[in-house]
Design a protein around this motif. Structure first.
Motif, short mmCIF file in Angstrom:
data_model
loop_
_atom_site.label_atom_id
_atom_site.label_comp_id
_atom_site.label_asym_id
_atom_site.label_seq_id
_atom_site.Cartn_x
_atom_site.Cartn_y
_atom_site.Cartn_z
N GLU A 151 0.95 -1.33 -0.15
CA GLU A 151 -0.11 -0.05 -0.04
C GLU A 151 0.89 1.02 0.04
N LEU A 152 1.91 1.29 0.78
CA LEU A 152 2.82 2.63 0.97
C LEU A 152 3.60 2.70 -0.46
N LEU A 153 4.20 1.34 -1.02
CA LEU A 153 4.60 1.77 -2.33
C LEU A 153 3.55 1.98 -3.63
N LEU A 154 2.31 1.60 -3.50
CA LEU A 154 1.29 2.05 -4.55
C LEU A 154 1.12 3.44 -4.31
N LYS A 155 1.15 4.03 -3.06
CA LYS A 155 0.79 5.45 -3.00
C LYS A 155 1.88 6.27 -3.46
N ALA A 156 3.03 5.73 -3.67
CA ALA A 156 4.23 6.43 -3.96
C ALA A 156 4.51 6.56 -5.73
N ILE A 157 3.65 5.79 -6.42
CA ILE A 157 4.08 5.53 -7.76
C ILE A 157 2.79 5.97 -8.63
N TYR A 217 -6.66 2.96 -7.46
CA TYR A 217 -7.17 2.20 -8.64
C TYR A 217 -6.63 0.69 -8.79
N VAL A 218 -5.63 0.21 -8.07
CA VAL A 218 -5.37 -1.23 -8.16
C VAL A 218 -6.17 -1.93 -7.36
N SER A 219 -6.84 -3.09 -7.93
CA SER A 219 -7.88 -3.71 -6.98
C SER A 219 -7.16 -4.34 -5.80
N ALA A 220 -8.01 -4.83 -4.84
CA ALA A 220 -7.70 -5.37 -3.55
C ALA A 220 -6.87 -6.84 -3.93
N ARG A 221 -7.63 -7.58 -5.16
CA ARG A 221 -7.08 -8.77 -5.41
C ARG A 221 -5.63 -8.55 -5.95
N ASP A 222 -5.29 -7.59 -6.51
CA ASP A 222 -3.96 -7.18 -7.26
C ASP A 222 -3.09 -6.93 -6.19
N LYS A 223 -3.57 -6.11 -5.16
CA LYS A 223 -2.67 -5.72 -4.32
C LYS A 223 -2.21 -7.00 -3.23
N ALA A 224 -3.20 -7.83 -3.20
CA ALA A 224 -2.95 -9.14 -2.32
C ALA A 224 -1.89 -10.04 -3.34
N SER A 225 -1.81 -9.97 -4.73
CA SER A 225 -1.03 -10.76 -5.44
C SER A 225 0.39 -10.12 -5.26
N LEU A 226 0.45 -8.78 -5.28
CA LEU A 226 1.81 -8.24 -5.03
C LEU A 226 2.34 -8.40 -3.54
N ALA A 227 1.38 -8.35 -2.62
CA ALA A 227 1.98 -8.78 -1.47
C ALA A 227 2.44 -10.27 -1.17
N GLU A 228 1.84 -11.05 -1.83
CA GLU A 228 2.30 -12.35 -1.94
C GLU A 228 3.59 -12.72 -2.68
N ALA A 229 3.90 -11.93 -3.78
CA ALA A 229 5.21 -11.78 -4.40
C ALA A 229 6.20 -10.98 -3.64
N LEU A 230 5.70 -10.08 -2.54
CA LEU A 230 6.91 -9.43 -1.71
C LEU A 230 7.43 -10.23 -0.77
N GLN A 231 6.57 -11.26 -0.32
CA GLN A 231 6.97 -12.20 1.02
C GLN A 231 7.99 -13.36 0.45
N PHE A 232 8.12 -13.36 -0.71
CA PHE A 232 8.99 -14.34 -1.24
C PHE A 232 10.32 -13.82 -1.78
N LEU A 233 10.76 -12.54 -1.65
CA LEU A 233 11.84 -11.98 -1.98
C LEU A 233 12.94 -12.10 -0.92
N PRO A 234 13.90 -13.15 -1.25
CA PRO A 234 14.95 -13.35 -0.12
C PRO A 234 15.87 -12.16 -0.16
N TYR A 235 16.16 -11.30 -1.25
CA TYR A 235 17.12 -10.38 -1.09
C TYR A 235 16.54 -9.06 -0.15
N LEU A 236 14.90 -9.26 -0.25
CA LEU A 236 14.55 -7.94 0.44
C LEU A 236 14.09 -8.13 1.88
#
Length: 136
Positions: free
Chosen positions: A11-17, A107-126
């Motif tokens: 949510e913070l990232l999407l508010k910034a872009i 305007y990004v849907s809640a479903r797409d935000k959830a998909s991004l959050a899922e992708a974020l949790q698997f970033l080992p370098y982050l």
């Protein structure tokens, strides 16, 4: 399943872009996540509100893996920008060609935000070996 901290980070990232703006974050081709470069058929530009993007990066640095404290903000900026461009399908498949001055969070849907959050949790370098901490 993504933790609340992952959703908060997205949510913070999407508010910034934004799809338009003054600070060009990246100009790139995109497709479904993991698609080979030759299957990335859509082009777009991603703009950032520098102050809001930097606040989101500081949030990631504060709540992410310990090694993030040792890297520069510009390096973290690149890492997070790469994450956003690699996963832009979730942001842009339905909104890439909209030209609004408002942030993608509007305007990004809640479903797409959830998909991004899922992708974020698997970033080992982050996130390192442990995921971002949940803050109450």
């Amino acid at each position: 399943m993504a933790e609340p901290i992952h959703h908060q980070t997205i949510e913070l990232l999407l508010k910034a872009i934004h799809p338009e703006g003054d600070t060009l974050l990246s100009s790139f081709m995109f497709g479904k996540p993991g698609a080979p470069i030759w299957e990335r058929r859509f082009g777009t530009e991603l703009y950032a509100d520098r102050k809001v993007y930097t606040r989101a990066l500081l949030f990631i640095r504060q709540n992410g893996a310990a090694h993030l404290h040792a890297i520069s903000i510009s390096e973290l900026w690149s890492m997070v920008t790469n994450f956003l461009t690699e996963n832009f399908w979730f942001i842009g498949h339905s909104s890439a060609f909209l030209k609004y001055s408002s942030p993608y969070s509007d305007y990004v849907s809640a479903r797409d935000k959830a998909s991004l959050a899922e992708a974020l949790q698997f970033l080992p370098y982050l996130t390192g070996e442990t995921s971002l901490r949940y803050i109450h």
